[in-house]
Write an enzyme that holds these catalytic residues in place. Structure first.
Site, PDB file in Angstrom:
ATOM      1  N   GLU A  16      25.168  42.384  62.544  1.00  0.00           N
ATOM      2  CA  GLU A  16      25.671  43.652  62.011  1.00  0.00           C
ATOM      3  C   GLU A  16      27.042  44.005  62.584  1.00  0.00           C
ATOM      4  O   GLU A  16      27.885  44.583  61.889  1.00  0.00           O
ATOM      5  CB  GLU A  16      24.671  44.781  62.278  1.00  0.00           C
ATOM      6  CG  GLU A  16      23.411  44.698  61.415  1.00  0.00           C
ATOM      7  CD  GLU A  16      22.403  43.665  61.875  1.00  0.00           C
ATOM      8  OE1 GLU A  16      22.569  43.112  62.991  1.00  0.00           O
ATOM      9  OE2 GLU A  16      21.445  43.380  61.136  1.00  0.00           O
ATOM     10  N   PHE A  49      18.726  48.765  62.322  1.00  0.00           N
ATOM     11  CA  PHE A  49      19.575  47.604  62.592  1.00  0.00           C
ATOM     12  C   PHE A  49      21.054  47.982  62.680  1.00  0.00           C
ATOM     13  O   PHE A  49      21.921  47.114  62.773  1.00  0.00           O
ATOM     14  CB  PHE A  49      19.410  46.536  61.507  1.00  0.00           C
ATOM     15  CG  PHE A  49      17.999  46.047  61.337  1.00  0.00           C
ATOM     16  CD1 PHE A  49      17.060  46.202  62.342  1.00  0.00           C
ATOM     17  CD2 PHE A  49      17.596  45.433  60.152  1.00  0.00           C
ATOM     18  CE1 PHE A  49      15.746  45.768  62.172  1.00  0.00           C
ATOM     19  CE2 PHE A  49      16.292  44.990  59.982  1.00  0.00           C
ATOM     20  CZ  PHE A  49      15.361  45.152  60.992  1.00  0.00           C
ATOM     21  N   HIS A  76      12.367  50.342  61.036  1.00  0.00           N
ATOM     22  CA  HIS A  76      12.625  50.391  59.598  1.00  0.00           C
ATOM     23  C   HIS A  76      12.466  51.798  59.026  1.00  0.00           C
ATOM     24  O   HIS A  76      12.355  51.957  57.811  1.00  0.00           O
ATOM     25  CB  HIS A  76      11.660  49.446  58.848  1.00  0.00           C
ATOM     26  CG  HIS A  76      11.944  47.992  59.073  1.00  0.00           C
ATOM     27  ND1 HIS A  76      11.795  47.390  60.290  1.00  0.00           N
ATOM     28  CD2 HIS A  76      12.374  47.021  58.216  1.00  0.00           C
ATOM     29  CE1 HIS A  76      12.097  46.103  60.191  1.00  0.00           C
ATOM     30  NE2 HIS A  76      12.471  45.860  58.938  1.00  0.00           N
TER      31      HIS A  76
END
Lengths: 363, 326
Positions: free
Chosen positions: B60, B86, B129
């Site tokens: 990322e 993330f 998530h």
């Protein structure tokens, strides 16, 4: 466990060298350079002048005119050699120590001082010089350089980027990610690592157990170690790597094996972590002295030339000092400038409130 | 007029942005052939090619860092962070570089980079998530932070984000990706500027302030409250930085009671800023303290427990009731 990562003044066998510390021109099977006497003298002038800029900046810091300075002492050849290998269309991404590269990109030395004096965070237009702003977070700029190189690819331009970083930065995730990106996208980039042996107080052994240039093979592109105190070798190797990048052959990692002869920055005290004999050994490999010896041996310059360069350096230092002291302080409301490109309600409100607060003291 | 899911609305907005400007790029993990794990970029690589819709390595920081470099070269990259949790490997590039480089350059550099982040919980996902990291970014000067709540806004706001010359953190309410609504893709006349709030339901008794996934929940709460004879005004903030203070203050002065709702933890959450600002600006108009409903000061729980963690209609109405007890 002790790992020998070839630190120290003994030239390791893999080193590309075209000019010995004694000023002898040597041949290398893969790299050569053909310079006119004028070009050699010009390189000498560059080396001397950037060392003088650096010396003056250190003095300015000692006298309280700069908050801090990151000296390039000892790394002049790595920076001038690589910097003079760039074409106008190439783009360079520096750390905060690339004063020599800035010189090659026609950035006025006084503009380097702004961030160290605390009047701004960066004082030049990167697009005007194809020299990006100094980046202080270690290794961040390598990803910017790869992204920029991907842009060059998409533009179909005849150009490459060069990303500067040090031995310490090779431990950063961003640098390793930039290697991966450059590799899989075949980006036109040269990674130019100045291995100056020290990341502040941490020796190379804390970053690696293999020579840094060999890391490249794991990422799938060539790695070369060059004598970072040899301006000819740095120029030749970088020029070739940039040419390969422009021709679509992808990235190269160059490890310029050099030595930080000064402190990390002016706040640092290297006597706490390294022995004096190490510096003495590297002084014998000084990048300027060896080129001076070469000039004399080959009768490419006389004392009058050296004197003229010295005089120019003195003028440059004096001029830099004068203009540093003349640099205006920013105004308090400058805090709110350039945070956003357009209007931003919160910034506008805070600016108005702080302006009113300041006016309260005037009345 | 088309009926679009929120996911498809962003997809259509991205398509339009790419058609309008050849410098617009999309980059991220699985955004190409797969079309993204939520299919937000579905079909775009096929139509615009691999040079403009770039499947990146799985890193990322690399996505945002190289996007910055592309922007320096004149491109307008849109980064997809696959899931909220993330974004943290990219936080360094976002906070130390993306947000600060334009100022560092004294205005010479513009970084028109959009970082899209599917956010929030409610989909029964595993750890990392379901998070709501907006406050980390609203706390960083130099970024614009917006959150869409419905398909029409998603369509217009993503295009406005791409046109912005400032970096934009663009939050997408992942549990609302599949909800449908009418979107007028033929005209821009109806667009609300992406840094303005919208009063999505008029009311007189209490103001609910929300953004992203909680807007719908607040609208449901307002409907339920109406049955009990209470009139709730719902404001979709849309932009968290900058914040549309005039619209928020006008409503707070009108109702005198404000409840802020977000999924992120209440403690040091975005609602704290709202509560403080409203108190500073509307103190004499308030009938009650500004109350906050949100997540607990814990990491996001396992999904079997997320219904307890996430604000729902009952928790919102309970807070509404409390505003009448002062």
């Amino acid at each position: 466990m002790t790992v020998d990562a070839s630190r120290g003044a003994d030239a390791p066998p893999e080193l590309v060298q075209l000019l010995t510390p004694e000023g002898e021109r040597v041949e290398h099977p893969d790299y050569d350079i053909d310079l006119t006497p004028e070009e050699v003298r010009s390189l000498y002038r560059d080396l001397v002048l950037v060392r003088r800029v650096d010396l003056e900046a250190v003095a300015l810091q000692r006298q309280g005119e700069l908050g801090i300075w990151a000296s390039l002492l000892g790394q002049e050849a790595a920076q001038i050699g690589s910097g003079r290998a760039l074409t106008d269309a190439d783009m360079a991404f520096p750390t905060y120590r690339e004063h020599g590269v800035a010189w090659c990109r026609d950035v006025d030395p006084v503009n380097l001082l702004g961030l160290f004096r605390g009047v701004n965070h960066g004082g030049w237009d990167p697009a005007e010089h194809n020299f990006h702003l100094y980046t202080i977070v270690i290794g961040s700029q390598t990803l910017h350089a790869v992204g920029y190189a991907m842009g060059i690819q998409r533009d179909g331009a005849n150009a490459a980027t060069i990303a500067y970083f040090g031995d310490g930065a090779t431990s950063q995730g961003d640098v390793n990610e930039s290697f991966i990106w450059a590799s899989v996208f075949n980006a036109p980039i040269v990674f130019f690592c100045q291995n100056n042996q020290w990341a502040i107080s941490e020796p190379l052994e804390k970053q690696t157990r293999i020579p840094l240039y060999r890391r490249a093979s794991g990422f799938g592109f060539p790695g070369i170690r060059v004598d970072g105190n040899d301006v000819f070798a740095c120029l030749a190797v970088t020029r070739q790597a940039l040419r390969n990048a422009r021709e679509g052959q992808g990235p190269t990692l160059i490890e310029a094996f050099t030595y930080r002869m000064g402190a990390h920055t002016t706040t640092d005290d290297p006597t706490r972590y390294r022995v004096a004999s190490e510096l003495e050994a590297w002084k014998l490999k000084d990048p300027i002295e060896r080129l001076k010896a070469y000039l004399f041996k080959n009768e490419l310059a006389d004392q009058a030339f050296l004197d003229s360069v010295e005089a120019e350096a003195e003028d440059l230092g004096a001029d830099l000092r004068r203009r540093c002291l003349e640099m205006p302080d920013p105004g308090p409301l400058d805090i709110f400038d350039h945070v956003y490109t357009g209007s931003h309600a919160l910034i506008a409100e805070e600016r108005a409130q702080y302006a009113a607060y300041l006016e309260g003291f005037e009345s | 007029m088309s009926i679009l899911t929120l996911s498809k609305a962003i997809n259509e907005g991205l398509r339009k942005a790419m058609e309008d400007d050849p410098k617009v790029l999309i980059m991220g993990e699985d955004v190409g052939k797969l079309g993204g794990v939520f299919r937000v970029t579905d079909g775009l690589q096929k139509d615009f090619g691999e040079d403009r819709v770039i499947d990146t390595p799985l890193a990322e920081s690399g996505i945002v860092g190289t996007a910055i470099g592309l922007a320096l070269r004149g491109y307008r990259p849109i980064c997809e962070i696959q899931f909220d949790g993330f974004v943290f490997p990219a936080a360094d590039q976002i906070i130390t570089q993306l947000a600060k480089m334009p100022l560092r350059s004294l205005g010479a550099i513009k970084l028109p980079v959009v970082v899209r982040i599917p956010c929030g919980g409610g989909i029964g996902a595993v750890e990392h998530h379901s998070e709501s990291p907006e406050a980390y970014f609203t706390h960083t000067g130099g970024l614009r932070v917006v959150a869409c709540s419905n398909p029409a806004d998603a369509y217009s706001m993503i295009q406005q984000a791409v046109r912005s010359d400032d970096p934009v953190i663009f939050f997408e309410p992942k549990r609302r990706y599949w909800e449908k609504a009418e979107v007028d893709t033929a005209s821009t006349d109806w667009w609300t500027p992406f840094d303005e709030a919208s009063v999505v339901r008029q009311g007189t008794d209490v103001t609910l302030l929300a953004y992203g996934p909680m807007v719908k929940t607040c609208l449901e709460a307002a409907t339920a409250a109406q049955d009990e004879g209470r009139s709730l005004e719902v404001i979709d903030l849309r932009s968290l930085n900058p914040l549309d203070f005039p619209k928020v203050m006008e409503s707070a002065r009108k109702t005198g009671r404000v409840v802020v709702v977000h999924e992120a933890p209440v403690y040091n959450g975005f609602g704290a800023e709202l509560a403080a600002r409203i108190t500073e600006s509307c103190f004499y108009h308030l009938e009650s303290p500004v109350l906050r409903v949100g997540g607990f000061s814990t990491p996001y729980p396992p999904s079997k427990l997320e219904d307890h963690y996430l604000p729902d209609l009952d928790r919102i109405l309970e807070a509404v009731d409390r505003t009448f007890t002062y």
